[in-house]
Scaffold this motif. Structure first.
Motif, PDB file in Angstrom:
ATOM      1  N   ILE A  70       0.867  -1.173   0.000  1.00 18.29           N
ATOM      2  CA  ILE A  70       0.000   0.000   0.000  1.00 18.29           C
ATOM      3  C   ILE A  70       0.906   1.227   0.000  1.00 18.29           C
ATOM      4  N   ALA A  71       0.677   2.141  -0.943  1.00 21.12           N
ATOM      5  CA  ALA A  71       1.568   3.290  -1.120  1.00 21.12           C
ATOM      6  C   ALA A  71       0.791   4.594  -1.014  1.00 21.12           C
ATOM      7  N   TRP A  72       1.454   5.596  -0.446  1.00 19.48           N
ATOM      8  CA  TRP A  72       0.952   6.962  -0.397  1.00 19.48           C
ATOM      9  C   TRP A  72       1.782   7.805  -1.365  1.00 19.48           C
ATOM     10  N   TYR A  73       1.111   8.481  -2.308  1.00 20.81           N
ATOM     11  CA  TYR A  73       1.786   9.234  -3.360  1.00 20.81           C
ATOM     12  C   TYR A  73       1.690  10.733  -3.076  1.00 20.81           C
ATOM     13  N   TYR A  74       2.828  11.394  -3.179  1.00 21.49           N
ATOM     14  CA  TYR A  74       2.876  12.848  -3.043  1.00 21.49           C
ATOM     15  C   TYR A  74       3.312  13.450  -4.371  1.00 21.49           C
ATOM     16  N   PRO A  75       2.403  14.102  -5.132  1.00 20.22           N
ATOM     17  CA  PRO A  75       2.782  14.693  -6.421  1.00 20.22           C
ATOM     18  C   PRO A  75       3.756  15.850  -6.236  1.00 20.22           C
ATOM     19  N   LEU A  76       4.771  15.896  -7.084  1.00 22.00           N
ATOM     20  CA  LEU A  76       5.755  16.969  -7.021  1.00 22.00           C
ATOM     21  C   LEU A  76       5.278  18.221  -7.749  1.00 22.00           C
ATOM     22  N   SER A  77       4.290  18.096  -8.623  1.00 20.46           N
ATOM     23  CA  SER A  77       3.745  19.240  -9.344  1.00 20.46           C
ATOM     24  C   SER A  77       2.702  19.965  -8.480  1.00 20.46           C
ATOM     25  N   GLY A  78       2.860  21.277  -8.333  1.00 23.95           N
ATOM     26  CA  GLY A  78       1.902  22.056  -7.575  1.00 23.95           C
ATOM     27  C   GLY A  78       0.525  22.073  -8.218  1.00 23.95           C
ATOM     28  N   GLU A  79       0.465  22.079  -9.536  1.00 19.75           N
ATOM     29  CA  GLU A  79      -0.821  22.072 -10.231  1.00 19.75           C
ATOM     30  C   GLU A  79      -1.567  20.772  -9.980  1.00 19.75           C
ATOM     31  N   THR A  80      -0.840  19.660  -9.988  1.00 16.36           N
ATOM     32  CA  THR A  80      -1.480  18.376  -9.706  1.00 16.36           C
ATOM     33  C   THR A  80      -2.008  18.340  -8.283  1.00 16.36           C
ATOM     34  N   ARG A  81      -1.254  18.863  -7.326  1.00 14.64           N
ATOM     35  CA  ARG A  81      -1.712  18.897  -5.939  1.00 14.64           C
ATOM     36  C   ARG A  81      -2.926  19.809  -5.779  1.00 14.64           C
ATOM     37  N   GLN A  82      -3.031  20.838  -6.633  1.00 13.81           N
ATOM     38  CA  GLN A  82      -4.174  21.739  -6.564  1.00 13.81           C
ATOM     39  C   GLN A  82      -5.454  21.022  -6.982  1.00 13.81           C
ATOM     40  N   PHE A  83      -5.354  20.150  -7.990  1.00 11.60           N
ATOM     41  CA  PHE A  83      -6.532  19.438  -8.477  1.00 11.60           C
ATOM     42  C   PHE A  83      -6.848  18.200  -7.631  1.00 11.60           C
ATOM     43  N   TYR A  84      -5.810  17.504  -7.179  1.00 11.25           N
ATOM     44  CA  TYR A  84      -5.984  16.261  -6.425  1.00 11.25           C
ATOM     45  C   TYR A  84      -5.289  16.415  -5.067  1.00 11.25           C
ATOM     46  N   ASP A  85      -6.081  16.657  -4.040  1.00 12.63           N
ATOM     47  CA  ASP A  85      -5.500  16.862  -2.716  1.00 12.63           C
ATOM     48  C   ASP A  85      -5.112  15.517  -2.098  1.00 12.63           C
ATOM     49  N   SER A  86      -4.299  15.598  -1.063  1.00 13.47           N
ATOM     50  CA  SER A  86      -3.834  14.395  -0.368  1.00 13.47           C
ATOM     51  C   SER A  86      -4.963  13.833   0.516  1.00 13.47           C
ATOM     52  N   PRO A  87      -4.916  12.532   0.803  1.00 13.59           N
ATOM     53  CA  PRO A  87      -3.901  11.584   0.358  1.00 13.59           C
ATOM     54  C   PRO A  87      -4.283  10.927  -0.967  1.00 13.59           C
ATOM     55  N   ILE A  88      -3.280  10.578  -1.751  1.00 17.85           N
ATOM     56  CA  ILE A  88      -3.463   9.780  -2.958  1.00 17.85           C
ATOM     57  C   ILE A  88      -2.919   8.391  -2.656  1.00 17.85           C
ATOM     58  N   ILE A  89      -3.814   7.421  -2.610  1.00 14.86           N
ATOM     59  CA  ILE A  89      -3.455   6.067  -2.201  1.00 14.86           C
ATOM     60  C   ILE A  89      -3.386   5.168  -3.436  1.00 14.86           C
ATOM     61  N   GLY A  90      -2.380   4.300  -3.464  1.00 14.77           N
ATOM     62  CA  GLY A  90      -2.241   3.345  -4.550  1.00 14.77           C
ATOM     63  C   GLY A  90      -1.929   1.958  -4.008  1.00 14.77           C
ATOM     64  N   TYR A  91      -2.095   0.963  -4.861  1.00 17.36           N
ATOM     65  CA  TYR A  91      -1.868  -0.430  -4.484  1.00 17.36           C
ATOM     66  C   TYR A  91      -0.865  -1.046  -5.460  1.00 17.36           C
ATOM     67  N   GLN A  92       0.080  -1.787  -4.914  1.00 22.36           N
ATOM     68  CA  GLN A  92       1.165  -2.344  -5.722  1.00 22.36           C
ATOM     69  C   GLN A  92       1.314  -3.837  -5.463  1.00 22.36           C
TER      70      GLN A  92
END
Length: 256
Positions: A70-92
């Motif tokens: 289970i992974a938590w993703y932190y976008p490095l792009s400020g624009e991406t963080r503006q559209f998609y707030d935390s947390p962004i969860i992914g599965y691997q």
């Protein structure tokens, strides 16, 4: 008579000496064979190989392994963080295969899904009231993205005390993006508001890279818990969407 006795004694001693000299080489040859059997190099090497095999059987190298993460993703792009707030969860799901020594080939499949939101307001001048700053249009956009990502690379593992291990690796990524924009636009006609809705879907794909590090703890020879951190570079050119991230999380693996 005395001479005969002396001659007999001398001949008897000579016969004993001759027998001793005849037997001595045989004894020396037997001793050499025994020594060769004791310190035979081939048997010594064979013994060493058997010892190594016994050690390997006690704690063999893990040839195959598979981990669920289970992974938590932190976008490095400020624009991406503006559209998609935390947390962004992914599965691997990540698998590994032992190559040579402690070098390993790894492959991973990851799935990420996130809902987002964007708001846009347009101000203008109302001709009826002559208000210089009147909200004339409002856009409320609901966003949703789904990303499938495949990774292939190599990593090196170092064994540490207390059943710990550390690995560092890098690989190439292929990412597929599906996104949907649901737009509800509100317009001001001068007397009242009216709304117009629309939806738009699209897909995109991108190549990228990943650098990864992980710390593992072996509960048993076959079960391991993992803490990991990754840096990935991914940008979807067609949609101008930058999903370069730093990700971290936990996992549990089985090895055999």
């Amino acid at each position: 008579m005395a001479w005969d006795a002396i001659l007999g004694i001398v001949m008897k001693k000579n016969w004993m000496i001759a027998c001793y000299l005849l037997v001595l080489p045989l004894q020396a040859e037997e001793m050499e064979m025994i020594c060769n059997q004791i310190i035979d190099p081939e048997e010594e090497i064979l013994c060493q190989e058997e010892c190594v095999e016994e050690v390997c059987c006690e704690e063999p190298l893990k040839r195959w392994g598979i981990e669920g993460r289970i992974a938590w993703y932190y976008p490095l792009s400020g624009e991406t963080r503006q559209f998609y707030d935390s947390p962004i969860i992914g599965y691997q799901i990540e698998g590994m295969y032992q190559l040579c020594g402690r070098w390993q080939l790894f492959a991973r499949v990851a799935y990420i899904e996130k809902k987002g939101k964007a708001e846009l307001e347009i101000y203008g001048k109302d001709s009826m009231t002559h208000c210089p700053r009147l909200l004339v249009e409002s856009f409320d956009t609901s966003l949703r993205m789904r990303i499938w990502q495949a990774v292939l690379g190599v990593q090196h593992e170092w064994m540490l005390p207390y059943s710990l291990s550390f690995s560092l690796g890098a690989g190439a990524t292929y990412s597929w993006l599906w996104n949907k924009h649901g737009v509800e636009a509100s317009h001001y006609s001068g007397y009242s508001w009216y709304s117009v809705g629309s939806k738009n879907k699209g897909t995109d794909h991108a190549l990228g890279g990943v650098i990864k590090a992980s710390l593992g703890f072996d509960f048993t020879r076959c079960v391991r818990a993992v803490l990991f951190i990754d840096y990935s570079a991914t940008k979807f050119a067609e949609h101008d969407f930058d999903f370069s991230t730093i990700a971290g999380g936990v996992g549990l693996g089985v090895y055999f």
